[in-house]
Design a protein around this motif. Structure first.
Motif, PDB file in Angstrom:
ATOM      1  N   UNK A 101      58.728  81.611  77.575  1.00  0.00           N
ATOM      2  CA  UNK A 101      59.846  81.979  76.616  1.00  0.00           C
ATOM      3  C   UNK A 101      59.922  81.953  75.341  1.00  0.00           C
ATOM      4  N   UNK A 102      58.721  81.720  74.708  1.00  0.00           N
ATOM      5  CA  UNK A 102      58.352  82.071  73.280  1.00  0.00           C
ATOM      6  C   UNK A 102      57.427  82.974  72.592  1.00  0.00           C
ATOM      7  N   UNK A 103      56.176  82.777  73.249  1.00  0.00           N
ATOM      8  CA  UNK A 103      55.169  83.852  72.836  1.00  0.00           C
ATOM      9  C   UNK A 103      55.511  85.277  73.523  1.00  0.00           C
ATOM     10  N   UNK A 247      60.466  83.815  62.785  1.00  0.00           N
ATOM     11  CA  UNK A 247      61.791  83.764  62.915  1.00  0.00           C
ATOM     12  C   UNK A 247      62.356  84.209  64.528  1.00  0.00           C
ATOM     13  N   UNK A 248      61.566  85.276  64.770  1.00  0.00           N
ATOM     14  CA  UNK A 248      61.942  85.945  65.925  1.00  0.00           C
ATOM     15  C   UNK A 248      61.654  84.914  67.228  1.00  0.00           C
ATOM     16  N   UNK A 249      60.311  84.316  67.086  1.00  0.00           N
ATOM     17  CA  UNK A 249      60.128  83.283  67.894  1.00  0.00           C
ATOM     18  C   UNK A 249      60.902  82.204  68.063  1.00  0.00           C
ATOM     19  N   UNK A 250      61.433  81.653  67.044  1.00  0.00           N
ATOM     20  CA  UNK A 250      62.228  80.487  66.624  1.00  0.00           C
ATOM     21  C   UNK A 250      63.471  80.927  67.540  1.00  0.00           C
ATOM     22  N   UNK A 251      64.086  82.132  67.341  1.00  0.00           N
ATOM     23  CA  UNK A 251      65.165  82.535  68.064  1.00  0.00           C
ATOM     24  C   UNK A 251      65.057  82.757  69.631  1.00  0.00           C
ATOM     25  N   UNK A 319      70.269  84.318  63.367  1.00  0.00           N
ATOM     26  CA  UNK A 319      70.276  83.262  62.758  1.00  0.00           C
ATOM     27  C   UNK A 319      71.467  82.407  63.469  1.00  0.00           C
ATOM     28  N   UNK A 320      72.259  82.961  63.935  1.00  0.00           N
ATOM     29  CA  UNK A 320      73.511  82.192  64.587  1.00  0.00           C
ATOM     30  C   UNK A 320      73.124  81.117  65.553  1.00  0.00           C
ATOM     31  N   UNK A 321      71.749  81.527  66.291  1.00  0.00           N
ATOM     32  CA  UNK A 321      71.143  80.804  67.524  1.00  0.00           C
ATOM     33  C   UNK A 321      70.984  79.341  66.746  1.00  0.00           C
ATOM     34  N   UNK A 376      63.144  72.310  64.591  1.00  0.00           N
ATOM     35  CA  UNK A 376      63.896  72.620  63.557  1.00  0.00           C
ATOM     36  C   UNK A 376      64.935  71.578  63.075  1.00  0.00           C
ATOM     37  N   UNK A 377      64.591  70.974  62.105  1.00  0.00           N
ATOM     38  CA  UNK A 377      65.852  69.544  61.935  1.00  0.00           C
ATOM     39  C   UNK A 377      66.916  69.962  61.552  1.00  0.00           C
ATOM     40  N   UNK A 378      67.969  69.048  61.645  1.00  0.00           N
ATOM     41  CA  UNK A 378      69.229  69.276  61.596  1.00  0.00           C
ATOM     42  C   UNK A 378      69.436  69.879  60.050  1.00  0.00           C
ATOM     43  N   UNK A 379      68.673  69.461  58.989  1.00  0.00           N
ATOM     44  CA  UNK A 379      68.830  69.953  57.471  1.00  0.00           C
ATOM     45  C   UNK A 379      68.757  71.343  57.446  1.00  0.00           C
ATOM     46  N   UNK A 380      67.737  71.743  58.120  1.00  0.00           N
ATOM     47  CA  UNK A 380      67.115  73.400  58.171  1.00  0.00           C
ATOM     48  C   UNK A 380      68.154  74.107  59.057  1.00  0.00           C
ATOM     49  N   UNK A 381      68.590  73.591  60.158  1.00  0.00           N
ATOM     50  CA  UNK A 381      69.459  74.539  60.884  1.00  0.00           C
ATOM     51  C   UNK A 381      70.747  74.706  60.061  1.00  0.00           C
ATOM     52  N   UNK A 382      71.000  73.695  59.203  1.00  0.00           N
ATOM     53  CA  UNK A 382      72.448  73.910  58.397  1.00  0.00           C
ATOM     54  C   UNK A 382      72.136  74.807  57.207  1.00  0.00           C
TER      55      UNK A 382
END
Length: 405
Positions: A101-103, A247-251, A319-321, A376-382
């Motif tokens: 699902x990621x790599x 960033x693509x992987x995290x998406x 980034x909306x994800x 990804x912590x809540x702080x970073x997501x915000x």
């Protein structure tokens, strides 16, 4: 609205998935139902690996990958159906999620033909397992502060540094590592000069140390790179392009499989509601209200997830994800707290029949404390939502001694 013929095809595919899972989860595999998952990755890992290889031979892995890369070219609707039915069948938690699902999608989108030829087949067939080397002791969700470094030497990348919270690193054959390959310059963004490298784990320069969690299990790890090496060609994207790759992987991490995750959440909430009814907690109007709000929150999570899938159809999710991660993590942590409120004083007593002394609700409460931190912590997501979606000014960041400014 979907066309009637589409709905008929989707219904037929859903029936096919259900029938296969009903037939396949028998014999030795029947005992794997409900095993594994966050906080429980130690459960029957070898047997779950065998199950996933059985799935691969039957053509049920990587179905969303394009056909030219060994997948089935399944659309979003079919992928959602598969993950939902997999969860409803209480099938064992997947062991190859990071690779599939990621790599895998990252290499399909951004890798070279040689990289796709080398790595996609072993991922699809579950012959090689992967872990993700992003977080560091002083660069958890703030990936721009990564300190692990890599340099080209004799046609190979040489890597030195440390990663932490690396899920299943102790089982992985490979790790995709975010490392700094260019010195930071004050006139460039902090994330400039990072690169994404594909690094074999079975080598002298890699040390893995499991971390004991609140649940007593150890699926997270520290990973130390001390002169670890990988081929010069095992870099995804151009040197210094690692931020875009990461960033693509995290998406992709926020992708279709989260719909199956939500079916698991629904099962947890249903069981908790039944427990509340049996033990009388449902008679408490405050607890009854919290359970109702939990159900409402779950509907919000699902609708938000369906909306965000539009980003996948356009390629890598945007980034909306981050909205989805922010919403489900807080909801699930609160579900753990609600479970303890439903249990009352009984929730403070160890389960003498469980190997780790924890029942399912105690384990949910303890492990879900990490939901708002990992991936990804809540702080970073915000911050991502504020800066990259809403266009708000960047948050001032205090300088960390020794870190890139």
């Amino acid at each position: 609205m979907p066309h009637a013929t589409d709905e008929t095809a989707h219904d037929a595919f859903r029936a096919e998935v259900r029938a296969w899972l009903h037939t396949a989860l028998t014999g030795d595999f029947a005992a794997l139902r409900g095993l594994g998952g966050p906080g429980r990755e130690h459960e029957a890992f070898t047997e779950r690996l065998a199950w996933e290889r059985h799935m691969a031979r039957a053509g049920w892995t990587c179905r969303g990958w394009p056909r030219e890369h060994g997948g089935r070219g399944a659309g979003i609707a079919e992928q959602v159906i598969f993950h939902e039915e997999y969860a409803r069948a209480n099938a064992p938690a997947r062991v190859n999620h990071i690779g599939e699902q990621l790599l895998g999608p990252t290499l399909i989108a951004l890798g070279t033909p040689a990289q796709r030829e080398r790595f996609l087949g072993p991922i699809r067939e579950v012959r090689e397992l992967w872990c993700q080397g992003y977080s560091e002791p002083e660069a958890g969700s703030d990936l721009a502060a990564v300190r692990t470094r890599a340099r080209l030497e004799g046609g190979r990348w040489v890597i030195d540094g440390q990663k932490v919270w690396t899920s299943l690193a102790h089982e992985a054959d490979w790790c995709f590592v975010l490392a700094r390959t260019e010195p930071h310059r004050a006139d460039r963004p902090r994330h400039h000069g990072l690169s994404c490298l594909l690094v074999p784990m079975d080598q002298e320069g890699v040390t893995v140390r499991p971390l004991t969690q609140l649940t007593g299990t150890s699926e997270f790890n520290e990973v130390f790179f001390d002169g670890a090496r990988t081929d010069a060609a095992h870099i995804v994207g151009a040197p210094g392009d690692g931020w875009r790759v990461a960033m693509a992987t995290l998406g992709f991490e926020r992708g279709v499989s989260t719909l199956g995750q939500q079916v698991g959440f629904e099962r947890e909430l249903t069981r908790l509601t039944r427990l509340a009814r049996r033990c009388g907690a449902l008679d408490d109007p405050l607890l009854r209200d919290r359970l109702a709000r939990a159900w409402e929150g779950l509907e919000v999570i699902r609708l938000n997830g369906l909306r965000s899938l539009a980003g996948i159809e356009r390629g890598a999710p945007g980034p909306e994800a981050s909205t989805g991660k922010l919403v489900w993590a807080g909801w699930h942590r609160e579900l753990g707290e609600l479970a303890m409120a439903v249990r009352g004083a009984a929730g403070l007593v160890a389960d003498s029949e469980a190997p780790d002394g924890l029942d399912e609700w105690q384990r949910l409460f303890l492990f879900s404390r990490a939901d708002t931190i990992y991936a990804g912590s809540d702080e970073i997501q915000r911050n991502i939502i504020a800066e990259r979606v809403l266009g708000l000014p960047k948050e001032p960041r205090a300088a960390v001694k020794g870190a890139p400014a």
